[in-house]
Design a protein around this motif. Sequence first.
Motif, PDB file in Angstrom:
ATOM      1  N   TYR A  67       1.008  -1.345   0.065  1.00 43.06           N
ATOM      2  CA  TYR A  67       0.189  -0.042   0.049  1.00 43.06           C
ATOM      3  C   TYR A  67       0.924   1.058  -0.066  1.00 43.06           C
ATOM      4  O   TYR A  67       1.907   1.114   0.326  1.00 43.06           O
ATOM      5  CB  TYR A  67      -1.041   0.121   1.204  1.00 43.06           C
ATOM      6  CG  TYR A  67      -1.735  -1.226   1.195  1.00 43.06           C
ATOM      7  CD1 TYR A  67      -3.068  -0.785   0.965  1.00 43.06           C
ATOM      8  CD2 TYR A  67      -1.434  -2.463   1.700  1.00 43.06           C
ATOM      9  CE1 TYR A  67      -4.082  -2.067   0.802  1.00 43.06           C
ATOM     10  CE2 TYR A  67      -2.419  -3.368   1.816  1.00 43.06           C
ATOM     11  CZ  TYR A  67      -3.764  -3.349   1.328  1.00 43.06           C
ATOM     12  OH  TYR A  67      -4.516  -4.201   1.427  1.00 43.06           O
ATOM     13  N   THR A  68       0.312   2.292  -0.305  1.00 44.03           N
ATOM     14  CA  THR A  68       1.104   3.774  -0.373  1.00 44.03           C
ATOM     15  C   THR A  68       0.348   4.514   0.657  1.00 44.03           C
ATOM     16  O   THR A  68      -1.040   4.648   0.653  1.00 44.03           O
ATOM     17  CB  THR A  68       1.125   4.397  -1.821  1.00 44.03           C
ATOM     18  OG1 THR A  68       1.586   5.568  -1.386  1.00 44.03           O
ATOM     19  CG2 THR A  68      -0.187   4.753  -2.240  1.00 44.03           C
ATOM     20  N   PRO A 127      -4.069   0.903  -2.006  1.00 44.60           N
ATOM     21  CA  PRO A 127      -3.436  -0.294  -2.381  1.00 44.60           C
ATOM     22  C   PRO A 127      -2.593  -0.060  -3.653  1.00 44.60           C
ATOM     23  O   PRO A 127      -2.885   0.647  -4.741  1.00 44.60           O
ATOM     24  CB  PRO A 127      -4.715  -1.397  -2.686  1.00 44.60           C
ATOM     25  CG  PRO A 127      -5.860  -0.601  -3.134  1.00 44.60           C
ATOM     26  CD  PRO A 127      -5.714   0.595  -2.309  1.00 44.60           C
ATOM     27  N   LEU A 128      -1.385  -0.959  -3.800  1.00 41.11           N
ATOM     28  CA  LEU A 128      -0.685  -0.738  -4.856  1.00 41.11           C
ATOM     29  C   LEU A 128      -1.035  -1.962  -5.909  1.00 41.11           C
ATOM     30  O   LEU A 128      -1.165  -3.331  -5.357  1.00 41.11           O
ATOM     31  CB  LEU A 128       0.624  -0.781  -4.570  1.00 41.11           C
ATOM     32  CG  LEU A 128       1.309   0.816  -3.993  1.00 41.11           C
ATOM     33  CD1 LEU A 128       2.668   0.567  -3.627  1.00 41.11           C
ATOM     34  CD2 LEU A 128       1.178   1.818  -5.004  1.00 41.11           C
ATOM     35  N   LYS A 140       5.824   3.776   1.058  1.00 40.42           N
ATOM     36  CA  LYS A 140       5.287   2.557   0.694  1.00 40.42           C
ATOM     37  C   LYS A 140       5.182   1.685   1.890  1.00 40.42           C
ATOM     38  O   LYS A 140       6.385   1.470   2.680  1.00 40.42           O
ATOM     39  CB  LYS A 140       6.234   1.818  -0.420  1.00 40.42           C
ATOM     40  CG  LYS A 140       5.383   0.643  -1.125  1.00 40.42           C
ATOM     41  CD  LYS A 140       5.998   0.401  -2.484  1.00 40.42           C
ATOM     42  CE  LYS A 140       7.457  -0.117  -2.560  1.00 40.42           C
ATOM     43  NZ  LYS A 140       7.845  -0.388  -3.591  1.00 40.42           N
ATOM     44  N   PHE A 141       4.125   0.532   1.817  1.00 43.45           N
ATOM     45  CA  PHE A 141       4.071  -0.044   3.038  1.00 43.45           C
ATOM     46  C   PHE A 141       3.593  -1.485   2.758  1.00 43.45           C
ATOM     47  O   PHE A 141       2.623  -1.621   1.966  1.00 43.45           O
ATOM     48  CB  PHE A 141       3.081   0.488   4.148  1.00 43.45           C
ATOM     49  CG  PHE A 141       2.589  -0.309   5.363  1.00 43.45           C
ATOM     50  CD1 PHE A 141       3.154  -0.567   6.510  1.00 43.45           C
ATOM     51  CD2 PHE A 141       1.276  -0.842   5.051  1.00 43.45           C
ATOM     52  CE1 PHE A 141       2.881  -1.517   7.314  1.00 43.45           C
ATOM     53  CE2 PHE A 141       0.675  -1.741   6.098  1.00 43.45           C
ATOM     54  CZ  PHE A 141       1.608  -2.110   7.496  1.00 43.45           C
ATOM     55  N   LYS A 142       4.154  -2.642   3.423  1.00 40.03           N
ATOM     56  CA  LYS A 142       3.647  -4.053   3.187  1.00 40.03           C
ATOM     57  C   LYS A 142       2.682  -4.555   4.354  1.00 40.03           C
ATOM     58  O   LYS A 142       3.149  -4.483   5.432  1.00 40.03           O
ATOM     59  CB  LYS A 142       4.610  -4.963   2.965  1.00 40.03           C
ATOM     60  CG  LYS A 142       3.999  -6.375   2.492  1.00 40.03           C
ATOM     61  CD  LYS A 142       5.157  -7.411   2.431  1.00 40.03           C
ATOM     62  CE  LYS A 142       5.625  -7.402   0.991  1.00 40.03           C
ATOM     63  NZ  LYS A 142       6.788  -8.567   0.501  1.00 40.03           N
ATOM     64  N   ALA A 143       1.384  -4.873   4.288  1.00 44.14           N
ATOM     65  CA  ALA A 143       0.398  -5.130   5.396  1.00 44.14           C
ATOM     66  C   ALA A 143       1.035  -6.391   5.781  1.00 44.14           C
ATOM     67  O   ALA A 143       1.545  -7.469   5.095  1.00 44.14           O
ATOM     68  CB  ALA A 143      -0.779  -5.327   4.766  1.00 44.14           C
ATOM     69  N   LEU A 144       0.923  -6.698   7.170  1.00 47.69           N
ATOM     70  CA  LEU A 144       1.201  -7.872   8.014  1.00 47.69           C
ATOM     71  C   LEU A 144       0.008  -8.488   8.297  1.00 47.69           C
ATOM     72  O   LEU A 144       0.172 -10.053   8.415  1.00 47.69           O
ATOM     73  CB  LEU A 144       2.007  -7.588   9.082  1.00 47.69           C
ATOM     74  CG  LEU A 144       3.442  -6.845   8.924  1.00 47.69           C
ATOM     75  CD1 LEU A 144       3.844  -6.696  10.439  1.00 47.69           C
ATOM     76  CD2 LEU A 144       4.384  -7.793   8.008  1.00 47.69           C
TER      77      LEU A 144
END
Length: 381
Positions: free
Chosen positions: A292-293, A377-378, A338-342
Amino acid sequence: MKMAALNLSSLVLASSFLLLLSSSAIAAAPARAPPPPSLEGLLRNGNFEISPKSSNLKKTVIIGKHSLPEWEIHGLVEYISGGPQPGGMFFPVAHGVHAVRLGNEASISQTIPVKPGSLYALTFGASRTCAQDEVLRVSVPPLSGDLPLQTLYSSDGGDVYAWGFNATSNVAKVIFHNPGVQEDPACGPLLDAVAIKELFPPKPTRANLVKNPGFEEGPHRLLNSSNGVLLPPKQEDLTSPLPGWIIESLKAVKFIDKKHFNVPFGLAAVELVAGRESAIAQVIRTVPSKCYTMTFTVGDAKNGCHGSMMVEAFADKETFKVPFQSKGKGTSKTVSFKFKALAARTRLTFFSSYYHTRIDDYGSLCGPVLDQVQFAPLARC
Protein backbone atom coordinates in the motif's frame (compact mmCIF):
# COMPACT_ATOMS: atom_id res chain seq x y z
CA MET A 1 -75.39 -7.98 -21.52
CA LYS A 2 -77.49 -6.99 -18.49
CA MET A 3 -75.57 -9.58 -16.38
CA ALA A 4 -72.21 -8.10 -17.47
CA ALA A 5 -73.38 -4.57 -16.59
CA LEU A 6 -74.63 -5.80 -13.21
CA ASN A 7 -71.30 -7.51 -12.48
CA LEU A 8 -69.44 -4.33 -13.45
CA SER A 9 -71.65 -2.23 -11.16
CA SER A 10 -71.09 -4.65 -8.29
CA LEU A 11 -67.34 -4.51 -8.86
CA VAL A 12 -67.32 -0.70 -8.81
CA LEU A 13 -69.48 -0.66 -5.65
CA ALA A 14 -67.16 -3.14 -3.89
CA SER A 15 -64.07 -1.18 -4.91
CA SER A 16 -65.60 2.03 -3.61
CA PHE A 17 -66.45 0.34 -0.31
CA LEU A 18 -62.90 -1.00 0.07
CA LEU A 19 -61.45 2.43 -0.77
CA LEU A 20 -63.74 4.01 1.85
CA LEU A 21 -62.64 1.44 4.44
CA SER A 22 -58.93 2.00 3.73
CA SER A 23 -59.38 5.79 3.84
CA SER A 24 -61.15 5.49 7.20
CA ALA A 25 -58.35 3.27 8.50
CA ILE A 26 -55.71 5.76 7.36
CA ALA A 27 -57.64 8.61 8.97
CA ALA A 28 -58.04 6.63 12.20
CA ALA A 29 -54.34 5.64 12.39
CA PRO A 30 -52.27 7.98 14.55
CA ALA A 31 -49.90 10.12 12.52
CA ARG A 32 -46.23 9.30 13.05
CA ALA A 33 -44.19 12.20 14.29
CA PRO A 34 -41.49 13.14 11.77
CA PRO A 35 -37.91 12.57 12.93
CA PRO A 36 -36.18 15.65 14.33
CA PRO A 37 -34.17 17.60 11.78
CA SER A 38 -30.39 17.33 11.73
CA LEU A 39 -29.23 19.05 14.87
CA GLU A 40 -26.52 21.70 14.89
CA GLY A 41 -26.16 24.69 17.14
CA LEU A 42 -26.55 25.72 20.74
CA LEU A 43 -28.82 23.80 23.08
CA ARG A 44 -31.76 25.72 24.52
CA ASN A 45 -30.15 28.49 26.58
CA GLY A 46 -26.91 26.75 25.69
CA ASN A 47 -24.88 29.90 26.34
CA PHE A 48 -26.58 30.55 29.71
CA GLU A 49 -27.41 34.12 28.73
CA ILE A 50 -31.05 33.71 29.88
CA SER A 51 -30.52 34.24 33.57
CA PRO A 52 -32.41 32.85 36.57
CA LYS A 53 -34.90 35.19 38.24
CA SER A 54 -33.29 37.38 40.87
CA SER A 55 -35.57 35.75 43.45
CA ASN A 56 -33.93 32.39 42.59
CA LEU A 57 -30.40 33.66 43.19
CA LYS A 58 -28.65 33.89 46.54
CA LYS A 59 -25.67 35.99 45.51
CA THR A 60 -24.33 33.69 42.75
CA VAL A 61 -25.90 30.41 43.94
CA ILE A 62 -28.97 29.24 41.99
CA ILE A 63 -31.83 28.21 44.28
CA GLY A 64 -34.30 25.66 42.90
CA LYS A 65 -34.04 22.61 40.66
CA HIS A 66 -35.62 24.34 37.63
CA SER A 67 -34.45 27.90 38.27
CA LEU A 68 -31.84 27.92 35.48
CA PRO A 69 -33.98 28.36 32.33
CA GLU A 70 -34.11 25.21 30.15
CA TRP A 71 -31.79 23.30 32.53
CA GLU A 72 -32.29 21.07 35.54
CA ILE A 73 -29.76 21.50 38.33
CA HIS A 74 -28.63 19.37 41.27
CA GLY A 75 -26.33 20.49 44.05
CA LEU A 76 -24.47 23.78 44.31
CA VAL A 77 -24.54 25.49 40.90
CA GLU A 78 -23.48 29.12 40.56
CA TYR A 79 -24.48 31.64 37.91
CA ILE A 80 -21.31 33.51 37.02
CA SER A 81 -20.53 36.69 35.13
CA GLY A 82 -17.08 36.67 33.56
CA GLY A 83 -14.30 38.77 35.01
CA PRO A 84 -12.98 39.54 38.51
CA GLN A 85 -14.75 37.73 41.35
CA PRO A 86 -15.06 38.44 45.08
CA GLY A 87 -12.04 37.09 46.91
CA GLY A 88 -9.57 38.06 44.20
CA MET A 89 -10.38 35.30 41.66
CA PHE A 90 -10.90 35.84 37.94
CA PHE A 91 -13.25 33.68 35.87
CA PRO A 92 -12.73 33.85 32.09
CA VAL A 93 -15.97 33.50 30.12
CA ALA A 94 -14.77 33.30 26.54
CA HIS A 95 -18.07 32.57 24.77
CA GLY A 96 -20.43 35.17 26.11
CA VAL A 97 -21.05 37.05 29.33
CA HIS A 98 -22.41 34.34 31.65
CA ALA A 99 -21.47 30.81 32.66
CA VAL A 100 -22.26 28.23 35.32
CA ARG A 101 -19.85 26.83 37.88
CA LEU A 102 -20.39 23.32 39.21
CA GLY A 103 -19.62 22.84 42.87
CA ASN A 104 -18.70 19.54 44.53
CA GLU A 105 -20.92 16.75 43.15
CA ALA A 106 -23.14 19.30 41.36
CA SER A 107 -24.65 18.80 37.90
CA ILE A 108 -26.82 20.40 35.22
CA SER A 109 -28.82 18.51 32.61
CA GLN A 110 -31.12 19.00 29.63
CA THR A 111 -33.21 16.52 27.60
CA ILE A 112 -33.05 16.92 23.81
CA PRO A 113 -34.70 15.18 20.81
CA VAL A 114 -32.37 12.93 18.80
CA LYS A 115 -32.50 10.17 16.18
CA PRO A 116 -31.94 6.62 17.51
CA GLY A 117 -28.72 5.16 16.10
CA SER A 118 -27.29 8.51 15.01
CA LEU A 119 -23.90 9.84 16.10
CA TYR A 120 -23.75 13.24 17.80
CA ALA A 121 -21.01 15.46 19.17
CA LEU A 122 -21.45 17.90 22.02
CA THR A 123 -19.25 21.00 21.84
CA PHE A 124 -18.77 23.02 25.01
CA GLY A 125 -16.54 25.68 26.51
CA ALA A 126 -15.07 24.42 29.77
CA SER A 127 -12.24 25.43 32.06
CA ARG A 128 -10.99 24.92 35.58
CA THR A 129 -11.32 27.72 38.09
CA CYS A 130 -8.47 26.73 40.44
CA ALA A 131 -5.04 25.14 40.19
CA GLN A 132 -6.45 21.91 41.59
CA ASP A 133 -7.03 18.80 39.49
CA GLU A 134 -10.57 19.38 38.25
CA VAL A 135 -12.61 16.94 36.17
CA LEU A 136 -15.79 17.45 34.19
CA ARG A 137 -17.93 14.34 33.68
CA VAL A 138 -20.06 14.37 30.54
CA SER A 139 -22.88 11.83 30.30
CA VAL A 140 -25.61 10.79 27.92
CA PRO A 141 -26.75 7.61 29.70
CA PRO A 142 -25.64 4.92 29.39
CA LEU A 143 -22.46 6.58 28.04
CA SER A 144 -20.19 8.66 30.26
CA GLY A 145 -16.72 10.17 30.06
CA ASP A 146 -14.41 12.14 32.36
CA LEU A 147 -12.55 15.13 30.91
CA PRO A 148 -9.44 16.21 32.83
CA LEU A 149 -9.27 20.01 32.90
CA GLN A 150 -5.89 20.33 34.58
CA THR A 151 -4.08 21.13 31.30
CA LEU A 152 -4.85 24.57 29.89
CA TYR A 153 -4.40 24.55 26.12
CA SER A 154 -5.27 28.24 25.68
CA SER A 155 -4.05 30.89 28.10
CA ASP A 156 -7.22 32.98 27.71
CA GLY A 157 -9.42 30.29 29.25
CA GLY A 158 -11.20 29.70 25.96
CA ASP A 159 -10.71 25.93 25.76
CA VAL A 160 -13.51 24.23 23.83
CA TYR A 161 -14.07 20.47 23.98
CA ALA A 162 -16.11 17.96 21.99
CA TRP A 163 -17.53 14.66 23.19
CA GLY A 164 -19.38 12.12 21.05
CA PHE A 165 -22.25 9.70 21.71
CA ASN A 166 -24.59 7.38 19.84
CA ALA A 167 -28.28 7.99 20.48
CA THR A 168 -30.14 4.92 21.77
CA SER A 169 -33.67 6.41 21.76
CA ASN A 170 -35.52 9.46 20.42
CA VAL A 171 -34.52 11.58 23.41
CA ALA A 172 -31.17 12.01 25.13
CA LYS A 173 -30.42 13.46 28.55
CA VAL A 174 -27.22 15.52 28.43
CA ILE A 175 -25.56 15.78 31.86
CA PHE A 176 -22.54 17.79 32.99
CA HIS A 177 -21.32 16.76 36.44
CA ASN A 178 -18.47 17.67 38.78
CA PRO A 179 -17.54 14.32 40.37
CA GLY A 180 -14.72 15.76 42.51
CA VAL A 181 -14.66 16.94 46.07
CA GLN A 182 -12.37 19.97 46.20
CA GLU A 183 -10.86 21.30 49.40
CA ASP A 184 -11.87 24.81 48.37
CA PRO A 185 -15.65 25.10 47.83
CA ALA A 186 -15.02 28.09 45.53
CA CYS A 187 -13.41 25.72 43.00
CA GLY A 188 -15.14 23.66 40.33
CA PRO A 189 -15.43 23.44 36.51
CA LEU A 190 -16.79 26.42 34.61
CA LEU A 191 -19.16 25.75 31.69
CA ASP A 192 -19.93 28.68 29.39
CA ALA A 193 -21.50 27.30 26.18
CA VAL A 194 -23.01 23.99 25.04
CA ALA A 195 -23.82 23.07 21.42
CA ILE A 196 -24.56 19.87 19.50
CA LYS A 197 -24.13 18.53 15.98
CA GLU A 198 -25.33 15.38 14.25
CA LEU A 199 -22.41 13.65 12.53
CA PHE A 200 -22.47 11.51 9.39
CA PRO A 201 -19.57 9.04 9.49
CA PRO A 202 -17.95 8.77 6.04
CA LYS A 203 -17.01 5.45 4.45
CA PRO A 204 -13.70 4.34 2.94
CA THR A 205 -13.40 4.07 -0.84
CA ARG A 206 -11.36 1.86 -3.15
CA ALA A 207 -9.06 4.77 -3.89
CA ASN A 208 -8.61 5.65 -0.21
CA LEU A 209 -9.17 3.18 2.63
CA VAL A 210 -9.10 5.92 5.29
CA LYS A 211 -12.41 7.07 6.73
CA ASN A 212 -12.76 10.83 7.06
CA PRO A 213 -9.27 11.31 5.54
CA GLY A 214 -9.38 15.11 5.47
CA PHE A 215 -11.14 15.49 8.85
CA GLU A 216 -13.99 17.32 7.12
CA GLU A 217 -16.64 15.63 9.27
CA GLY A 218 -16.26 16.87 12.81
CA PRO A 219 -17.90 18.67 15.74
CA HIS A 220 -19.69 22.02 15.76
CA ARG A 221 -17.48 25.12 16.09
CA LEU A 222 -18.79 27.74 18.49
CA LEU A 223 -19.38 30.94 16.50
CA ASN A 224 -17.45 33.22 18.85
CA SER A 225 -14.53 30.84 19.39
CA SER A 226 -11.21 31.08 17.56
CA ASN A 227 -9.24 28.47 19.52
CA GLY A 228 -10.40 25.33 17.71
CA VAL A 229 -12.09 22.34 19.36
CA LEU A 230 -10.20 19.96 21.64
CA LEU A 231 -10.93 16.27 21.12
CA PRO A 232 -10.52 14.64 24.56
CA PRO A 233 -8.17 11.70 25.17
CA LYS A 234 -9.19 8.05 25.02
CA GLN A 235 -12.04 8.37 22.52
CA GLU A 236 -13.09 5.19 20.68
CA ASP A 237 -13.84 5.41 16.96
CA LEU A 238 -17.50 4.33 17.36
CA THR A 239 -18.34 7.39 19.45
CA SER A 240 -15.47 9.71 18.53
CA PRO A 241 -16.43 13.36 17.88
CA LEU A 242 -14.04 13.03 14.91
CA PRO A 243 -15.78 10.21 12.96
CA GLY A 244 -13.53 7.31 11.99
CA TRP A 245 -10.65 8.36 14.22
CA ILE A 246 -9.53 7.18 17.66
CA ILE A 247 -8.05 9.67 20.13
CA GLU A 248 -5.81 7.22 21.94
CA SER A 249 -3.47 9.60 23.78
CA LEU A 250 -3.30 11.02 27.30
CA LYS A 251 -3.90 14.57 26.08
CA ALA A 252 -6.27 16.12 23.58
CA VAL A 253 -5.94 16.65 19.82
CA LYS A 254 -7.26 19.92 18.37
CA PHE A 255 -9.81 20.07 15.55
CA ILE A 256 -9.20 23.27 13.57
CA ASP A 257 -11.14 25.05 10.82
CA LYS A 258 -10.19 27.14 7.81
CA LYS A 259 -11.92 30.25 9.17
CA HIS A 260 -9.43 30.70 12.03
CA PHE A 261 -6.38 28.64 10.99
CA ASN A 262 -4.37 27.71 7.94
CA VAL A 263 -5.69 24.37 6.69
CA PRO A 264 -3.79 22.65 3.83
CA PHE A 265 -6.89 21.04 2.24
CA GLY A 266 -10.62 21.61 2.53
CA LEU A 267 -12.26 23.22 5.54
CA ALA A 268 -10.72 21.35 8.47
CA ALA A 269 -7.64 19.54 9.80
CA VAL A 270 -6.18 18.42 13.14
CA GLU A 271 -3.39 20.01 15.15
CA LEU A 272 -1.25 17.73 17.34
CA VAL A 273 -0.96 20.11 20.29
CA ALA A 274 0.62 18.00 23.04
CA GLY A 275 3.60 16.19 21.55
CA ARG A 276 3.72 12.44 22.09
CA GLU A 277 0.77 12.80 24.45
CA SER A 278 -1.45 13.90 21.54
CA ALA A 279 -2.08 11.03 19.12
CA ILE A 280 -4.80 9.91 16.72
CA ALA A 281 -5.24 6.52 15.11
CA GLN A 282 -7.41 4.53 12.73
CA VAL A 283 -7.69 0.80 12.07
CA ILE A 284 -7.81 -0.01 8.35
CA ARG A 285 -8.74 -3.24 6.59
CA THR A 286 -5.79 -4.59 4.63
CA VAL A 287 -4.73 -7.76 2.80
CA PRO A 288 -1.72 -9.52 4.35
CA SER A 289 1.48 -9.25 2.23
CA LYS A 290 -0.18 -6.72 -0.08
CA CYS A 291 1.59 -3.37 -0.62
CA TYR A 292 0.00 0.00 0.00
CA THR A 293 1.00 3.62 -0.32
CA MET A 294 0.41 6.01 2.58
CA THR A 295 0.29 9.75 1.86
CA PHE A 296 -0.37 12.64 4.25
CA THR A 297 0.25 16.37 4.61
CA VAL A 298 1.94 18.15 7.52
CA GLY A 299 2.22 21.89 8.09
CA ASP A 300 1.59 24.69 10.53
CA ALA A 301 -1.68 26.42 11.34
CA LYS A 302 -0.36 29.98 10.85
CA ASN A 303 -1.06 30.59 14.52
CA GLY A 304 2.40 31.51 15.78
CA CYS A 305 3.54 27.90 16.21
CA HIS A 306 7.16 27.74 15.11
CA GLY A 307 10.37 25.72 15.27
CA SER A 308 11.57 22.26 14.30
CA MET A 309 8.58 19.95 14.13
CA MET A 310 8.38 16.23 13.58
CA VAL A 311 5.32 14.10 12.84
CA GLU A 312 5.75 10.38 13.40
CA ALA A 313 3.46 7.94 11.62
CA PHE A 314 3.14 4.27 12.52
CA ALA A 315 1.67 1.53 10.35
CA ASP A 316 1.86 -1.65 12.42
CA LYS A 317 5.59 -2.08 13.12
CA GLU A 318 6.74 0.44 10.49
CA THR A 319 7.70 3.97 11.58
CA PHE A 320 7.84 7.00 9.29
CA LYS A 321 9.28 10.31 10.51
CA VAL A 322 8.48 13.58 8.76
CA PRO A 323 10.53 16.64 9.80
CA PHE A 324 9.03 20.07 9.19
CA GLN A 325 10.56 23.45 9.85
CA SER A 326 7.82 25.89 10.79
CA LYS A 327 8.08 29.66 10.64
CA GLY A 328 4.43 30.06 11.55
CA LYS A 329 3.52 31.24 8.04
CA GLY A 330 1.01 28.53 7.15
CA THR A 331 3.19 26.37 4.89
CA SER A 332 2.85 22.61 4.43
CA LYS A 333 4.33 19.62 2.63
CA THR A 334 2.98 16.27 1.46
CA VAL A 335 4.90 13.02 1.92
CA SER A 336 4.36 9.46 0.72
CA PHE A 337 5.58 6.06 1.94
CA LYS A 338 5.23 2.48 0.77
CA PHE A 339 4.06 -0.17 3.22
CA LYS A 340 3.49 -3.95 3.16
CA ALA A 341 0.59 -5.14 5.29
CA LEU A 342 1.21 -7.87 7.86
CA ALA A 343 -2.38 -8.68 8.78
CA ALA A 344 -6.03 -8.14 7.89
CA ARG A 345 -6.08 -5.02 10.07
CA THR A 346 -3.49 -2.25 10.03
CA ARG A 347 -3.41 0.44 12.69
CA LEU A 348 -2.29 3.91 11.57
CA THR A 349 -1.13 6.23 14.34
CA PHE A 350 0.10 9.84 14.14
CA PHE A 351 1.70 12.02 16.82
CA SER A 352 4.07 14.93 17.22
CA SER A 353 7.61 14.18 18.42
CA TYR A 354 8.10 17.51 20.19
CA TYR A 355 6.20 20.01 22.34
CA HIS A 356 5.51 23.53 21.10
CA THR A 357 3.95 26.77 22.31
CA ARG A 358 3.00 29.85 20.33
CA ILE A 359 5.72 32.44 19.86
CA ASP A 360 3.33 35.22 20.93
CA ASP A 361 1.76 33.28 23.81
CA TYR A 362 3.87 30.76 25.73
CA GLY A 363 0.81 29.68 27.68
CA SER A 364 -0.94 28.23 24.62
CA LEU A 365 0.01 24.77 23.38
CA CYS A 366 0.31 24.17 19.64
CA GLY A 367 1.89 21.75 17.18
CA PRO A 368 2.06 20.47 13.62
CA VAL A 369 -1.06 20.20 11.49
CA LEU A 370 -2.08 16.88 9.92
CA ASP A 371 -4.38 16.72 6.90
CA GLN A 372 -5.43 14.62 3.90
CA VAL A 373 -4.39 11.12 4.99
CA GLN A 374 -4.52 8.59 2.15
CA PHE A 375 -3.94 4.84 2.23
CA ALA A 376 -4.34 3.08 -1.09
CA PRO A 377 -3.47 -0.39 -2.46
CA LEU A 378 -0.65 -0.80 -4.99
CA ALA A 379 -0.86 -3.06 -8.01
CA ARG A 380 2.54 -4.51 -7.16
CA CYS A 381 5.19 -4.15 -4.46
